[in-house]
Write an enzyme that holds these catalytic residues in place. Structure first.
Site, short mmCIF file in Angstrom:
data_model
loop_
_atom_site.label_atom_id
_atom_site.label_comp_id
_atom_site.label_asym_id
_atom_site.label_seq_id
_atom_site.Cartn_x
_atom_site.Cartn_y
_atom_site.Cartn_z
CD1 TRP A 104 -1.93 -2.29 1.92
CD2 TRP A 104 -2.82 -1.54 0.01
NE1 TRP A 104 -2.83 -3.22 1.47
CE2 TRP A 104 -3.40 -2.79 0.32
CE3 TRP A 104 -3.23 -0.87 -1.15
CZ2 TRP A 104 -4.35 -3.40 -0.51
CZ3 TRP A 104 -4.19 -1.47 -1.96
CH2 TRP A 104 -4.74 -2.72 -1.64
CG ASP A 173 -3.28 3.88 4.05
OD1 ASP A 173 -4.36 3.75 4.67
OD2 ASP A 173 -2.97 3.19 3.06
CE LYS A 197 -8.31 -2.38 4.60
NZ LYS A 197 -8.53 -3.61 3.84
C1 LIG Z 1 -3.47 -0.09 4.33
C2 LIG Z 1 -4.34 -0.03 3.11
N1 LIG Z 1 -4.32 1.07 2.35
C3 LIG Z 1 -5.09 1.17 1.25
C4 LIG Z 1 -5.93 0.16 0.87
C5 LIG Z 1 -6.78 0.33 -0.36
O1 LIG Z 1 -8.04 0.67 0.04
P1 LIG Z 1 -9.27 0.88 -0.96
O2 LIG Z 1 -9.63 -0.47 -1.46
O3 LIG Z 1 -10.32 1.50 -0.07
O4 LIG Z 1 -8.83 1.80 -2.03
C6 LIG Z 1 -6.00 -1.00 1.62
C7 LIG Z 1 -6.91 -2.09 1.23
O5 LIG Z 1 -6.90 -3.19 1.73
C8 LIG Z 1 -5.18 -1.09 2.78
O6 LIG Z 1 -5.20 -2.20 3.54
#
Ligand SMILES: Cc1ncc(COP(=O)(O)O)c(C=O)c1O
Length: 362
Positions: A104, A173, A197
């Site tokens: 991520w 994030d 989550k």
């Molecule tokens: C830490 C983290 N950041 C970003 C994301 C991406 O999120 P989204 O699917 O809401 O774009 C995730 C998805 O699992 C994640 O775990």
């Protein structure tokens, strides 16, 4: 537990508190005596205004946010924030530092690079397959922010303590650990988290932004990509994802009123993660993949002696009412996501199952 529900260890979308689901069910056809569902009422109605204002007020109380922070609800998931953060906050001639702790963060870095923004990867844990959180990082003194991923959902690592940045605001994030532990927001300029989550369903991303960061946003950005639009209009410039925001409000109410706040939630989460890691560490059959000191309280990643056994483990667990234990497709192995709504009882049931699986196959 409702008898036909399983213990849910999904990584996201993930378990929601049963009382929240029941409250949604009860109010679904006639929301607050409107004679309509929450999905049918106007986002400009008083009833919805109360929902969004209460969600913001609860966020403020839970995180102890003062007037310096704005709470926004944005669509496009956390992935949209990978793009909006550099677009809004790295002006011409400015630069930001990023820490790469896995998938991520790597994606966040890529989105900044796509926009040809000036960024520096100040540290990375790629050298050991992202199994740890880097420490003692030297950040650029002129960086406008330091971006981190506070919990790495796929690799199962988490920042136990946030980095010393010498006063540079942290942009985090927190998609997979928001509201899971007590937090001192003083170090943060911006926090974002896809809701699906720890705080709600997919479809909305919470963004908490400090006013001085908001002041950095250029007026030339497209309206819907500009954080100022959301701040000025209480996230109601256009039709927001009303149902998702309503669910977030109910989850936050549960956190405040039933759990009793973030310190209490953290204590429960530490107990859950402790139970699972202690069990894994007590065997040679299971092996935790994240290094000690960097282990996530939210996503416990582990391996079995071979891939066949892992496959069998995931299937047999599901047959026993324990779902979602397959590791992310990019890394394999197993993963138990134990977010706020996954109970100690669920984790204890998992440990029992792991022990009986080991006895049968070890
Ligand atoms: C830490 C983290 N950041 C970003 C994301 C991406 O999120 P989204 O699917 O809401 O774009 C995730 C998805 O699992 C994640 O775990």
């Amino acid at each position: 537990m409702a008898s036909d529900r399983i213990f849910n260890f999904n990584a996201g979308p993930a378990a929601l508190p049963l009382v929240v689901l029941e409250e949604i069910q009860e109010s679904f056809l006639n929301f607050k005596e409107t004679g309509m569902s929450i999905m049918e009422i106007s986002h400009r109605s008083k009833a919805f205004e109360e929902v969004i204002n209460d969600a913001v007020a609860r966020t403020r109380r839970l995180l102890d946010l003062d007037e310096n922070f704005q709470v926004l609800f944005v669509q496009g998931g956390a992935s949209m924030q990978f793009c909006l953060v550099p677009m809004n906050l790295i002006a011409e001639g400015k630069s930001a530092d990023y820490v790469d702790t896995g998938t991520w963060s790597t994606k966040a870095i890529k989105e900044a690079q796509l926009q040809k923004k000036s960024i520096r990867v100040a540290a990375s844990s790629e050298d050991r397959n992202y199994a740890y959180i880097p420490r003692d990082i030297a950040f650029s003194r002129d960086a406008v922010f330091v971006h981190i991923t506070s919990n790495n959902t796929i690799k199962g690592t988490q920042w136990a303590d946030f980095p010393q940045t010498g006063g540079i605001p942290i942009v985090a994030d927190m998609s997979s650990d928001i509201m899971s532990r007590a937090l001192d927001v003083a170090k943060f300029g911006l926090i974002y988290a896809g809701a699906q989550k720890n705080i709600g369903p997919a479809g909305v991303c919470m963004v908490i932004i400090r006013n001085d960061m908001l002041d950095m946003v250029p007026d030339t950005l497209p309206t819907m990509l500009n954080y100022k639009t959301y701040a000025a209009k209480n996230s109601l410039y256009n039709t927001p994802p009303c149902f998702a925001i309503f669910t977030v409000q109910l989850v936050l109410k549960w956190l405040e009123e039933t759990v009793g706040g973030l310190a209490k939630m953290e204590a429960i989460n530490r107990q859950k993660a402790g139970l699972l890691y202690d069990y894994i560490d007590s065997t040679d059959f299971y092996r935790a993949t994240a290094e000690a000191g960097s282990r996530s309280l939210m996503n416990v990643t582990f391996r079995l002696p071979n891939e066949n056994l892992e496959k069998q483990f995931v299937q047999e667990a599901l047959d026993n009412g324990l779902g979602g234990l397959k590791g992310h497709r990019s890394v394999g192995g197993c993963r138990a996501s134990i977010y706020n709504a996954t109970s100690l009882e669920a984790v204890a049931a998992l440990v029992d199952f792991m022990d009986s699986f080991k006895r049968d196959h070890g």
